[in-house]
Scaffold this active site. Structure first.
Site, PDB file in Angstrom:
ATOM      1  N   SER A 148      -9.724  -0.992   7.485  1.00 43.56           N
ATOM      2  CA  SER A 148      -9.126  -0.920   6.148  1.00 43.56           C
ATOM      3  C   SER A 148      -8.418  -2.159   5.654  1.00 43.56           C
ATOM      4  CB  SER A 148      -8.147   0.261   6.100  1.00 43.56           C
ATOM      5  OG  SER A 148      -8.843   1.467   6.296  1.00 43.56           O
ATOM      6  N   LYS A 188       0.856  -1.196   0.000  1.00 40.58           N
ATOM      7  CA  LYS A 188       0.000   0.000   0.000  1.00 40.58           C
ATOM      8  C   LYS A 188       0.884   1.235   0.000  1.00 40.58           C
ATOM      9  CE  LYS A 188      -3.913   1.693   2.811  1.00 40.58           C
ATOM     10  NZ  LYS A 188      -4.684   1.385   4.055  1.00 40.58           N
ATOM     11  N   SER A 247      -9.395   1.330   3.443  1.00 39.09           N
ATOM     12  CA  SER A 247      -8.635   2.114   2.513  1.00 39.09           C
ATOM     13  C   SER A 247      -7.595   1.302   1.735  1.00 39.09           C
ATOM     14  CB  SER A 247      -7.926   3.265   3.223  1.00 39.09           C
ATOM     15  OG  SER A 247      -7.048   2.771   4.191  1.00 39.09           O
TER      16      SER A 247
END
Lengths: 479, 58
Positions: A181, A82, A157
């Site tokens: 997330s 990420k 996310s």
């Protein structure tokens, strides 16, 4: 073996193939890059793709293997991270225009460990700006699209990571969680996602959302692969003040199928309202599977949990606002509008109010501590519905977090609020084939127990082996 | 009273440049905060003040 075949291999199988030199890291990485290049225009799962760095790392991995040097199961394996994690020499943006061109000169602890393990970094996955969101649509770089249905969100996310794994672009990805997330996008994208106990994996060298709730998470297409990915990165790091000392991680070696006698609690009261019937139905079938395997499934009630969502959101709002105050003052218009407003609002929480929220958090924590005297795990549907449409906007993930009551948001947010280990694993699909996830949460440091029960469930079902139609179409063009 | 409360919260945002639309959105969020905080104050009544390190499980 075709490139498509290589992309479909899980981490455990791929590791075996690379170690045996049946396939080279270069072949595997080229296959992953080919799939990425083919699908990325539709998914938008990546912000930065490290084509040349990945090829060079694969070449070095192959050279080492030729010399008899083998670093472990991640040697030569393509992984993604990420875009909250620093990667030396590779752009790191946080999904924000504020850092659109920033290139760190050091790796995060996570990436250090991945490189030491021989993993090949494919690229940086897309996310809600700085991790503040549940859809992965509020990014300077545009929304992530769900591989199961491109009009739907991947969840956030960490949506870029879960979309990548679901699409077979590398068998493994790493993300973060402050509210939900890791688990939410795992459910929406039909992958296995695990959030360890707070402090098990170092957060050093990543952008902070909320200090007291940020976790590093792992994504793969099976729990066995997740465990292998966790082994490579867990461990004490003095650079992260939340890091905990622990024995050498060996979650893979200690995976077992024994669920007989494991007590699994179901928070029935939270399932009475607002949970889609197809989600509830899939969850009930999953519980029957666990019962058939010997687990003891019981109803439990933890009324304090109805305050979990608002406690989590207020804690996150205050900590995230404080964390961003400098940029909010200097570069407010470089934020995504939704994120700017949310972070600025967090600055409006007073210190005494924040402390009141922490007292509420303490009370919830003690209620969970008592509950774990009677059950080993808590189980619930990860989300109350399947992935919503992108067109619903950033609030379309269904989070009504400030609404008091037995809403699903509290079930989604309490694990990261309290630092408990939790996972989401595929347990079904609705009539349109959209994935449904089941959440398993254990007591603090019972990460192995959570992984074991999830692993046992996956051995008894087929839900983890489905792949998106997007990929099935791709397979028609095998090389 | 409500407007005073909002004004006190907005004062904490000093230095952050916000449009009128931003402010309206943020004030609406403040209403959510106030609603939640009323509930949490009652829920947290009698609970000790935090004095523990950052790990929530200790």
């Amino acid at each position: 073996m075709t490139r498509s075949d290589l992309c479909e291999l899980g981490l455990v199988d791929l590791a075996r193939q690379i170690e045996s030199r049946l396939v080279s890291s270069t072949e595997v990485v080229e296959a992953a890059l080919a799939r990425l290049d083919r699908l990325e225009g539709q998914l938008n799962a990546f912000i930065t793709v490290a084509h040349e760095q990945a090829r060079e790392a694969a070449r070095q991995a192959d050279e080492e293997l030729a010399r008899g040097v083998y670093r472990g199961p991640l040697h030569g394996v393509p992984v993604s991270v990420k875009d909250l994690f620093f990667t030396a020499g590779l752009r790191t943006t946080g999904g924000s225009g504020i850092l659109a061109d920033w290139v760190p000169d050091e790796d995060s602890a996570l990436v250090e460990r991945l490189r030491a393990a021989g993993a090949v970094i494919l690229g940086k996955t897309n996310l809600d700006e700085f991790g503040h969101g549940g859809t992965s649509t509020v990014s300077h770089f545009g929304p992530v699209h769900n591989p199961w249905n491109l009009e739907r969100i991947a969840g956030g996310s960490s949506g870029g990571s879960t979309a990548a794994v679901a699409a077979g672009i590398g068998p493994l990805s790493y993300g973060t969680e402050t509210g939900s997330s890791v688990r939410r996008p795992s459910a929406y994208c039909g992958v296995s996602g695990f959030k360890p106990t707070f402090g098990l994996v170092s957060r050093y060298g990543s952008f902070r959302g909320a200090w007291s709730m940020d976790h590093v998470g792992v994504f793969a297409r099976s729990v066995e692969d997740v465990a292998m990915g966790l082994d490579a990165v867990a461990g004490y790091d003095p650079r992260d003040p939340a890091s905990v000392r622990q024995s050498e991680p060996s979650y893979t070696r200690r995976l077992d199928l024994h669920v007989r006698g494991v007590r699994i609690g179901v928070l029935r009261r939270f399932l009475d309202e607002g949970v889609d019937p197809s989600v509830l139905s899939a969850f009930e079938v999953a519980l029957r599977t666990l019962s058939a395997a010997g687990a003891e499934v019981v109803d439990v009630d933890i009324p304090e949990l109805k305050y979990a969502a608002m406690t989590s959101m207020l804690t996150s709002a205050a900590e995230s606002g404080a964390n961003n105050v400098r940029w909010l003052r200097e570069r407010p218009d470089d934020y995504q509008l939704e994120i700017k407003r949310r972070l600025a609002g967090g600055l409006g929480i007073t210190a005494s109010e924040y402390l009141t929220v922490q007292r509420a958090r303490y009370r919830i924590r003690e209620a969970l501590r008592a509950a774990f005297e009677t059950v080993d795990l808590l189980a619930n549907p990860t989300t109350s519905r399947v992935a919503p449409l992108i067109s619903l906007g950033p609030r379309g993930n269904g989070d009504q977090t400030y609404r008091l009551g037995y809403t699903h948001s509290s079930l989604l947010r309490f694990p990261s609020l309290l630092g408990l280990p939790g996972c989401s694993i595929p347990c079904g699909a609705n009539a349109e084939g959209l994935p449904i996830g089941m959440q398993l949460v254990g007591r603090w440091f019972a990460d192995q127990r959570v992984l074991n029960v999830a692993f046992a469930y996956q051995q008894a079902t087929e839900w983890g082996v489905r792949k998106p139609r997007l990929i099935q179409i791709t397979d028609l063009h095998r090389e | 009273m409500a407007s005073e409360r909002v004004a006190r919260r907005l004062a904490l945002l000093e230095g952050v440049s916000l449009s009128q639309a931003d402010l309206e959105s943020i004030v609406a969020e403040f209403e959510d905060f106030d609603r939640a905080l009323r509930e949490l104050e009652a829920f947290a009544e009698g609970v000790p003040w935090p004095s523990l390190p950052v790990q929530p499980y200790m």
